[in-house]
Design a protein around this motif. Structure first.
Motif, PDB file in Angstrom:
ATOM      1  N   ASP A 106      -1.802 -12.919   2.174  1.00 21.81           N
ATOM      2  CA  ASP A 106      -1.828 -13.392   3.564  1.00 21.81           C
ATOM      3  C   ASP A 106      -0.700 -12.681   4.319  1.00 21.81           C
ATOM      4  O   ASP A 106       0.282 -12.259   3.703  1.00 21.81           O
ATOM      5  N   THR A 107      -0.825 -12.581   5.610  1.00 18.81           N
ATOM      6  CA  THR A 107       0.326 -12.168   6.415  1.00 18.81           C
ATOM      7  C   THR A 107       0.800 -13.410   7.160  1.00 18.81           C
ATOM      8  O   THR A 107      -0.008 -14.118   7.764  1.00 18.81           O
ATOM      9  N   GLU A 108       2.093 -13.685   7.061  1.00 17.20           N
ATOM     10  CA  GLU A 108       2.644 -14.901   7.668  1.00 17.20           C
ATOM     11  C   GLU A 108       3.393 -14.571   8.959  1.00 17.20           C
ATOM     12  O   GLU A 108       4.046 -13.529   9.052  1.00 17.20           O
ATOM     13  N   ARG A 117      -6.862  -3.232  -4.845  1.00 15.20           N
ATOM     14  CA  ARG A 117      -6.586  -2.376  -3.701  1.00 15.20           C
ATOM     15  C   ARG A 117      -6.445  -3.224  -2.448  1.00 15.20           C
ATOM     16  O   ARG A 117      -7.202  -4.153  -2.215  1.00 15.20           O
ATOM     17  N   ARG A 118      -5.433  -2.903  -1.669  1.00 17.92           N
ATOM     18  CA  ARG A 118      -5.299  -3.533  -0.346  1.00 17.92           C
ATOM     19  C   ARG A 118      -5.092  -2.398   0.642  1.00 17.92           C
ATOM     20  O   ARG A 118      -4.071  -1.701   0.601  1.00 17.92           O
ATOM     21  N   ASP A 119      -6.060  -2.195   1.489  1.00 12.44           N
ATOM     22  CA  ASP A 119      -6.011  -1.064   2.421  1.00 12.44           C
ATOM     23  C   ASP A 119      -5.888  -1.610   3.839  1.00 12.44           C
ATOM     24  O   ASP A 119      -6.857  -2.109   4.399  1.00 12.44           O
ATOM     25  N   ARG A 167      -4.220  -0.760   7.744  1.00  9.85           N
ATOM     26  CA  ARG A 167      -3.750   0.353   8.594  1.00  9.85           C
ATOM     27  C   ARG A 167      -3.281  -0.194   9.926  1.00  9.85           C
ATOM     28  O   ARG A 167      -3.957  -1.020  10.527  1.00  9.85           O
ATOM     29  N   ARG A 168      -2.123   0.313  10.367  1.00  7.02           N
ATOM     30  CA  ARG A 168      -1.499  -0.256  11.563  1.00  7.02           C
ATOM     31  C   ARG A 168      -1.272   0.772  12.648  1.00  7.02           C
ATOM     32  O   ARG A 168      -0.832   1.892  12.378  1.00  7.02           O
ATOM     33  N   THR A 169      -1.556   0.366  13.875  1.00  6.10           N
ATOM     34  CA  THR A 169      -1.085   1.123  15.038  1.00  6.10           C
ATOM     35  C   THR A 169      -0.035   0.254  15.731  1.00  6.10           C
ATOM     36  O   THR A 169       0.001  -0.958  15.529  1.00  6.10           O
ATOM     37  N   ASP A 173       0.160   3.752   7.321  1.00  5.24           N
ATOM     38  CA  ASP A 173      -0.614   3.325   6.155  1.00  5.24           C
ATOM     39  C   ASP A 173       0.139   2.194   5.460  1.00  5.24           C
ATOM     40  O   ASP A 173       1.187   2.408   4.884  1.00  5.24           O
ATOM     41  N   GLN A 174      -0.394   0.993   5.526  1.00  6.86           N
ATOM     42  CA  GLN A 174       0.285  -0.165   4.919  1.00  6.86           C
ATOM     43  C   GLN A 174      -0.396  -0.587   3.624  1.00  6.86           C
ATOM     44  O   GLN A 174      -0.281  -1.726   3.189  1.00  6.86           O
ATOM     45  N   SER A 175      -1.104   0.352   3.004  1.00  2.00           N
ATOM     46  CA  SER A 175      -1.839   0.023   1.779  1.00  2.00           C
ATOM     47  C   SER A 175      -0.956   0.130   0.544  1.00  2.00           C
ATOM     48  O   SER A 175       0.202   0.556   0.624  1.00  2.00           O
ATOM     49  N   ALA A 218       9.805  -4.151   1.319  1.00  6.29           N
ATOM     50  CA  ALA A 218      10.627  -4.663   2.429  1.00  6.29           C
ATOM     51  C   ALA A 218       9.762  -5.404   3.448  1.00  6.29           C
ATOM     52  O   ALA A 218      10.256  -6.250   4.185  1.00  6.29           O
ATOM     53  N   ASN A 219       8.460  -5.132   3.474  1.00  9.99           N
ATOM     54  CA  ASN A 219       7.556  -5.868   4.371  1.00  9.99           C
ATOM     55  C   ASN A 219       7.439  -7.333   3.988  1.00  9.99           C
ATOM     56  O   ASN A 219       6.898  -8.123   4.756  1.00  9.99           O
ATOM     57  N   ARG A 220       7.906  -7.680   2.817  1.00 13.04           N
ATOM     58  CA  ARG A 220       7.822  -9.090   2.394  1.00 13.04           C
ATOM     59  C   ARG A 220       9.010  -9.907   2.895  1.00 13.04           C
ATOM     60  O   ARG A 220       9.117 -11.098   2.619  1.00 13.04           O
TER      61      ARG A 220
HETATM   62  C1  OGA Z   1       3.026  -4.467   9.118  1.00 12.55           C
HETATM   63  C2  OGA Z   1       3.321  -5.531   8.144  1.00 12.55           C
HETATM   64  C3  OGA Z   1       2.283  -7.096   6.616  1.00 12.55           C
HETATM   65  C4  OGA Z   1       1.118  -7.106   5.694  1.00 12.55           C
HETATM   66  O1  OGA Z   1       1.934  -3.879   9.043  1.00 12.55           O
HETATM   67  O2  OGA Z   1       3.870  -4.226   9.986  1.00 12.55           O
HETATM   68  O3  OGA Z   1       4.414  -6.022   8.088  1.00 12.55           O
HETATM   69  O4  OGA Z   1       0.720  -8.215   5.262  1.00 12.55           O
HETATM   70  N1  OGA Z   1       2.281  -5.913   7.383  1.00 12.55           N
HETATM   71  O5  OGA Z   1       0.610  -6.025   5.381  1.00 12.55           O
END
Ligand code: OGA
Ligand code: MN
Length: 289
Positions: free
Chosen positions: A141-143, A275-277, A279-281, A87-89, A110-112
């Motif tokens: 955005d994801t870079e 909200r930013r929802d 989800r990652r596999t 869950d990356q929300s 830490a994801n930043r």
């Molecule tokens: C990830 C991650 C970045 C984001 O899901 O592994 O780093 O923009 N996400 O949510």
């Protein structure tokens, strides 16, 4: 090819048209997606509505052995109760935006930092698949950086210098860098560091790539200051604007990236209001026993 590919950055990244991961996808289409991934390293697949968790997992399974979490945070129910889904929300277990003092928020930050997923494990992550279930009106955005392109542009003497170097990657290193609390010895023991070559041949494209991340905490056999200095210098080189692709999310996007050929980071948004929802596999180099 049944799919169409639209390149998004001069060096890599693409949007794939003609695939819907919510449906069963034929083997030949999976092979086409894998070919596109080998070439572009970051591929977006759009949908008019996000996949369900089950659809997301089923499609991911066709791309390789999957990561399953065994960890439970005591006293909390997962908002997305599937061991395959991270869950990356910015949402707690009842779907509310995290309270300011929630510890999980500090770890999310830490994801930043520039990273590649799970480099702190011996069995590395291959593909990550991130699905957009809710996106804020601005930011977030994801870079990305393609580390094969970065390697190509390194000066020859740098390439020679890093040949054979081994890097230590620690989960705790990036958590602390990201502003998280210093871990206890007991916490440290739950995730010991892993070692990986700094430069490797990316098997799917046969191109040379750097393998670095904010989890990288030192170079094996080097004094720690000197190791960190070289890692920082390479990260600064790699993250020059000319290498960066910023993915602007569309609701329903499923973005796939190859962790063995890229780095990525999350970027800021008003996470107290919107909200930013996401989800990652995650797929891994091989199945774990
Ligand atoms: C990830 C991650 C970045 C984001 O899901 O592994 O780093 O923009 N996400 O949510
Ligand atoms: Mn990540």
């Amino acid at each position: 090819m049944s799919i169409e590919v639209e390149q998004l950055h001069p060096l890599y990244a693409a949007r794939i048209h003609g695939v819907d991961i919510r449906k069963s996808v034929s083997d030949s289409t999976i092979a086409d997606v894998q070919d596109a991934m080998a070439k572009y390293a970051v591929c977006a697949i759009g949908h008019d509505a996000p996949p369900t968790n089950e659809q997301h997992i089923a499609f991911s399974r066709s791309l390789g052995p999957m990561e399953r979490s065994t960890r439970k945070i005591a006293g909390t129910e997962a908002r997305v109760p599937y061991p395959e889904i991270v869950d990356q929300s910015n949402l707690d277990e009842v779907g509310e935006i995290y309270a300011d003092d929630d510890r999980r928020l500090a770890y999310k930050r830490a994801n930043r930092l520039w990273h590649t997923d799970m480099s702190f494990y011996d069995v590395r992550a291959t593909y990550s698949l991130l699905a957009a279930h809710a996106i804020p009106p601005a930011g977030a955005d994801t870079e990305f950086v393609d580390m094969r392109a970065v390697y190509d542009f390194l000066p020859e003497q740098r390439k020679a210098q890093i040949e054979g170097l081994v890097v230590e990657h620690s989960y705790w290193h990036s958590r602390v860098l990201g502003g998280g609390p210093e871990p206890t010895e007991e916490e440290r023991a739950t995730r010991p560091p892993a070692r990986h070559a700094m430069a490797h041949v990316h098997a799917l494209s046969q191109r040379k790539s750097l393998y670095l991340a904010s989890h990288a905490c030192g170079i094996v056999g080097w004094p720690s200051d000197k190791g960190r200095a070289l890692i920082e210098e390479l990260l600064a080189f790699a993250t020059q604007p000319r290498f960066v692709y910023a993915h602007k999310w569309r609701l329903g996007d499923v973005l796939i990236w190859d962790n063995l050929a890229t780095m990525h980071r999350a970027t800021e948004f008003d996470d107290r209001t919107f909200r930013r929802d996401m989800r990652r596999t995650t797929c891994r180099e091989r199945a774990l026993a």
